[in-house]
Design a protein around this motif. Structure first.
Motif, PDB file in Angstrom:
ATOM      1  N   GLY A 146       0.811  -1.218   0.000  1.00 25.46           N
ATOM      2  CA  GLY A 146       0.000   0.000   0.000  1.00 25.46           C
ATOM      3  C   GLY A 146       0.841   1.264   0.000  1.00 25.46           C
ATOM      4  O   GLY A 146       0.473   2.270  -0.607  1.00 25.46           O
ATOM      5  N   PHE A 147       1.982   1.214   0.665  1.00 25.45           N
ATOM      6  CA  PHE A 147       2.905   2.343   0.693  1.00 25.45           C
ATOM      7  C   PHE A 147       3.791   2.393  -0.543  1.00 25.45           C
ATOM      8  O   PHE A 147       4.516   3.364  -0.750  1.00 25.45           O
ATOM      9  CB  PHE A 147       3.818   2.260   1.926  1.00 25.45           C
ATOM     10  N   GLY A 148       3.780   1.323  -1.344  1.00 29.02           N
ATOM     11  CA  GLY A 148       4.650   1.267  -2.515  1.00 29.02           C
ATOM     12  C   GLY A 148       6.104   1.020  -2.152  1.00 29.02           C
ATOM     13  O   GLY A 148       7.012   1.475  -2.847  1.00 29.02           O
ATOM     14  N   LEU A 149       6.337   0.280  -1.070  1.00 29.01           N
ATOM     15  CA  LEU A 149       7.694   0.017  -0.615  1.00 29.01           C
ATOM     16  C   LEU A 149       8.397  -0.989  -1.515  1.00 29.01           C
ATOM     17  O   LEU A 149       7.772  -1.881  -2.072  1.00 29.01           O
ATOM     18  CB  LEU A 149       7.681  -0.536   0.814  1.00 29.01           C
ATOM     19  N   GLY A 150       9.699  -0.856  -1.600  1.00 32.36           N
ATOM     20  CA  GLY A 150      10.528  -1.844  -2.265  1.00 32.36           C
ATOM     21  C   GLY A 150      10.921  -2.916  -1.255  1.00 32.36           C
ATOM     22  O   GLY A 150      10.565  -2.843  -0.074  1.00 32.36           O
ATOM     23  N   LEU A 151      11.689  -3.888  -1.697  1.00 30.85           N
ATOM     24  CA  LEU A 151      12.088  -5.008  -0.848  1.00 30.85           C
ATOM     25  C   LEU A 151      12.846  -4.553   0.396  1.00 30.85           C
ATOM     26  O   LEU A 151      12.522  -4.962   1.512  1.00 30.85           O
ATOM     27  CB  LEU A 151      12.929  -6.009  -1.652  1.00 30.85           C
ATOM     28  N   SER A 152      13.824  -3.724   0.221  1.00 29.28           N
ATOM     29  CA  SER A 152      14.626  -3.271   1.357  1.00 29.28           C
ATOM     30  C   SER A 152      13.777  -2.492   2.366  1.00 29.28           C
ATOM     31  O   SER A 152      13.869  -2.707   3.574  1.00 29.28           O
ATOM     32  CB  SER A 152      15.783  -2.403   0.850  1.00 29.28           C
ATOM     33  N   GLU A 153      12.939  -1.598   1.872  1.00 30.21           N
ATOM     34  CA  GLU A 153      12.076  -0.813   2.756  1.00 30.21           C
ATOM     35  C   GLU A 153      11.072  -1.695   3.492  1.00 30.21           C
ATOM     36  O   GLU A 153      10.813  -1.489   4.678  1.00 30.21           O
ATOM     37  CB  GLU A 153      11.305   0.238   1.960  1.00 30.21           C
ATOM     38  N   LEU A 154      10.521  -2.675   2.789  1.00 30.47           N
ATOM     39  CA  LEU A 154       9.551  -3.572   3.418  1.00 30.47           C
ATOM     40  C   LEU A 154      10.222  -4.410   4.496  1.00 30.47           C
ATOM     41  O   LEU A 154       9.683  -4.573   5.596  1.00 30.47           O
ATOM     42  CB  LEU A 154       8.875  -4.461   2.379  1.00 30.47           C
ATOM     43  N   ASN A 155      11.407  -4.930   4.212  1.00 30.32           N
ATOM     44  CA  ASN A 155      12.124  -5.711   5.221  1.00 30.32           C
ATOM     45  C   ASN A 155      12.481  -4.850   6.434  1.00 30.32           C
ATOM     46  O   ASN A 155      12.412  -5.314   7.568  1.00 30.32           O
ATOM     47  CB  ASN A 155      13.361  -6.382   4.634  1.00 30.32           C
ATOM     48  N   THR A 156      12.843  -3.608   6.204  1.00 32.42           N
ATOM     49  CA  THR A 156      13.118  -2.700   7.320  1.00 32.42           C
ATOM     50  C   THR A 156      11.853  -2.499   8.145  1.00 32.42           C
ATOM     51  O   THR A 156      11.894  -2.551   9.384  1.00 32.42           O
ATOM     52  CB  THR A 156      13.649  -1.340   6.808  1.00 32.42           C
ATOM     53  N   MET A 157      10.724  -2.287   7.485  1.00 29.04           N
ATOM     54  CA  MET A 157       9.460  -2.118   8.198  1.00 29.04           C
ATOM     55  C   MET A 157       9.144  -3.358   9.039  1.00 29.04           C
ATOM     56  O   MET A 157       8.760  -3.244  10.207  1.00 29.04           O
ATOM     57  CB  MET A 157       8.313  -1.850   7.222  1.00 29.04           C
ATOM     58  N   LEU A 158       9.295  -4.539   8.455  1.00 31.35           N
ATOM     59  CA  LEU A 158       9.011  -5.769   9.181  1.00 31.35           C
ATOM     60  C   LEU A 158       9.927  -5.911  10.396  1.00 31.35           C
ATOM     61  O   LEU A 158       9.480  -6.202  11.500  1.00 31.35           O
ATOM     62  CB  LEU A 158       9.150  -6.986   8.257  1.00 31.35           C
ATOM     63  N   LYS A 159      11.200  -5.685  10.187  1.00 35.61           N
ATOM     64  CA  LYS A 159      12.192  -5.799  11.259  1.00 35.61           C
ATOM     65  C   LYS A 159      11.889  -4.823  12.392  1.00 35.61           C
ATOM     66  O   LYS A 159      11.896  -5.189  13.563  1.00 35.61           O
ATOM     67  CB  LYS A 159      13.581  -5.490  10.687  1.00 35.61           C
ATOM     68  N   ARG A 160      11.628  -3.597  12.039  1.00 37.26           N
ATOM     69  CA  ARG A 160      11.435  -2.545  13.041  1.00 37.26           C
ATOM     70  C   ARG A 160      10.110  -2.666  13.787  1.00 37.26           C
ATOM     71  O   ARG A 160       9.914  -2.015  14.808  1.00 37.26           O
ATOM     72  CB  ARG A 160      11.532  -1.169  12.384  1.00 37.26           C
ATOM     73  N   THR A 161       9.192  -3.464  13.277  1.00 37.35           N
ATOM     74  CA  THR A 161       7.904  -3.635  13.961  1.00 37.35           C
ATOM     75  C   THR A 161       7.762  -5.029  14.574  1.00 37.35           C
ATOM     76  O   THR A 161       6.679  -5.414  15.011  1.00 37.35           O
ATOM     77  CB  THR A 161       6.725  -3.338  13.006  1.00 37.35           C
ATOM     78  N   GLY A 162       8.861  -5.785  14.587  1.00 41.72           N
ATOM     79  CA  GLY A 162       8.868  -7.058  15.292  1.00 41.72           C
ATOM     80  C   GLY A 162       8.439  -8.274  14.503  1.00 41.72           C
ATOM     81  O   GLY A 162       8.125  -9.312  15.077  1.00 41.72           O
ATOM     82  N   TYR A 163       8.438  -8.174  13.187  1.00 40.95           N
ATOM     83  CA  TYR A 163       8.058  -9.313  12.344  1.00 40.95           C
ATOM     84  C   TYR A 163       9.295  -9.854  11.628  1.00 40.95           C
ATOM     85  O   TYR A 163      10.269  -9.139  11.423  1.00 40.95           O
ATOM     86  CB  TYR A 163       7.026  -8.890  11.289  1.00 40.95           C
ATOM     87  N   ALA A 164       9.213 -11.104  11.217  1.00 41.60           N
ATOM     88  CA  ALA A 164      10.304 -11.709  10.449  1.00 41.60           C
ATOM     89  C   ALA A 164      10.374 -11.063   9.068  1.00 41.60           C
ATOM     90  O   ALA A 164       9.352 -10.797   8.443  1.00 41.60           O
ATOM     91  CB  ALA A 164      10.070 -13.210  10.304  1.00 41.60           C
ATOM     92  N   THR A 165      11.593 -10.826   8.614  1.00 43.95           N
ATOM     93  CA  THR A 165      11.785 -10.280   7.277  1.00 43.95           C
ATOM     94  C   THR A 165      11.468 -11.359   6.241  1.00 43.95           C
ATOM     95  O   THR A 165      11.383 -12.548   6.560  1.00 43.95           O
ATOM     96  CB  THR A 165      13.235  -9.789   7.084  1.00 43.95           C
ATOM     97  N   LEU A 166      11.305 -10.925   5.008  1.00 38.08           N
ATOM     98  CA  LEU A 166      11.060 -11.876   3.931  1.00 38.08           C
ATOM     99  C   LEU A 166      12.304 -12.733   3.731  1.00 38.08           C
ATOM    100  O   LEU A 166      13.424 -12.214   3.706  1.00 38.08           O
ATOM    101  CB  LEU A 166      10.695 -11.136   2.648  1.00 38.08           C
ATOM    102  N   TYR A 167      12.092 -14.033   3.586  1.00 43.87           N
ATOM    103  CA  TYR A 167      13.184 -15.006   3.551  1.00 43.87           C
ATOM    104  C   TYR A 167      13.155 -15.758   2.222  1.00 43.87           C
ATOM    105  O   TYR A 167      12.168 -16.424   1.900  1.00 43.87           O
ATOM    106  CB  TYR A 167      13.019 -15.963   4.732  1.00 43.87           C
ATOM    107  N   ALA A 168      14.208 -15.629   1.465  1.00 41.45           N
ATOM    108  CA  ALA A 168      14.264 -16.188   0.111  1.00 41.45           C
ATOM    109  C   ALA A 168      14.094 -17.705   0.064  1.00 41.45           C
ATOM    110  O   ALA A 168      13.699 -18.246  -0.962  1.00 41.45           O
ATOM    111  CB  ALA A 168      15.564 -15.789  -0.573  1.00 41.45           C
ATOM    112  N   LYS A 169      14.378 -18.422   1.156  1.00 40.50           N
ATOM    113  CA  LYS A 169      14.249 -19.874   1.154  1.00 40.50           C
ATOM    114  C   LYS A 169      12.829 -20.336   1.494  1.00 40.50           C
ATOM    115  O   LYS A 169      12.561 -21.534   1.477  1.00 40.50           O
ATOM    116  CB  LYS A 169      15.242 -20.501   2.135  1.00 40.50           C
ATOM    117  N   ASP A 170      11.950 -19.400   1.791  1.00 50.65           N
ATOM    118  CA  ASP A 170      10.546 -19.728   2.037  1.00 50.65           C
ATOM    119  C   ASP A 170       9.779 -19.473   0.742  1.00 50.65           C
ATOM    120  O   ASP A 170       9.877 -18.387   0.160  1.00 50.65           O
ATOM    121  CB  ASP A 170       9.990 -18.853   3.165  1.00 50.65           C
ATOM    122  N   GLU A 171       9.026 -20.463   0.289  1.00 48.32           N
ATOM    123  CA  GLU A 171       8.361 -20.381  -1.007  1.00 48.32           C
ATOM    124  C   GLU A 171       7.416 -19.184  -1.103  1.00 48.32           C
ATOM    125  O   GLU A 171       7.428 -18.438  -2.086  1.00 48.32           O
ATOM    126  CB  GLU A 171       7.605 -21.694  -1.254  1.00 48.32           C
TER     127      GLU A 171
END
Length: 144
Positions: A85-110
């Motif tokens: 919704g914010f139009g984030l890229g991969l790096s920005e989305l992973n930063t958002m996930l990390k900073r809010t206590g969620y696991a970042t996107l993991y390339a080995k997960d389908e």
């Protein structure tokens, strides 16, 4: 305030013999924040309105506003939808996930791999959901 390097924080934690040796001095360096606080910051940075982000994240207005107001904590999938919704890229989305206590996107997960692909290709949320559904992995926006 200068952010301390992760390696420095890890070293202090590993070498401490008890919690009181590191918690008082390292606590300001921890980055986990409530999602509503981080979402409010992103609204300012991206110069978007809540309604724009909620619409692009395919959320119902009632649910979306509850996330922004801190009345409900979004699931990881909903945080990812908000990232779209914010139009984030991969790096920005992973930063958002990390900073809010969620696991970042993991390339080995389908599931995560297809979301990463969608982000890198700059797909919108609907296109990424279609891709996930095509591979039988559900969708980002499906009710959890």
């Amino acid at each position: 305030m200068n952010e301390r390097a992760t390696k420095e924080l890890l070293h202090a934690i590993k070498t401490a013999s008890n919690v009181d040796q590191f918690m008082p001095t390292l606590a300001p360096s921890f980055t986990c924040r409530p999602p509503a606080e981080y979402l409010a910051e992103l609204l300012q940075v991206k110069q978007l309105t809540k309604s724009q982000v909620i619409r692009q994240a395919n959320l119902t207005p009632a649910t979306g506003y509850q996330y922004f107001d801190g009345k409900r904590r979004p699931s990881r999938a909903r945080m990812i939808a908000l990232g779209f919704g914010f139009g984030l890229g991969l790096s920005e989305l992973n930063t958002m996930l990390k900073r809010t206590g969620y696991a970042t996107l993991y390339a080995k997960d389908e599931w995560d791999a297809l979301v990463i692909f969608g982000l890198v290709q700059r797909y919108d949320l609907n296109h990424t959901d279609d891709l996930l559904f095509q591979y039988g992995l559900g969708t980002i926006t499906a009710d959890n």
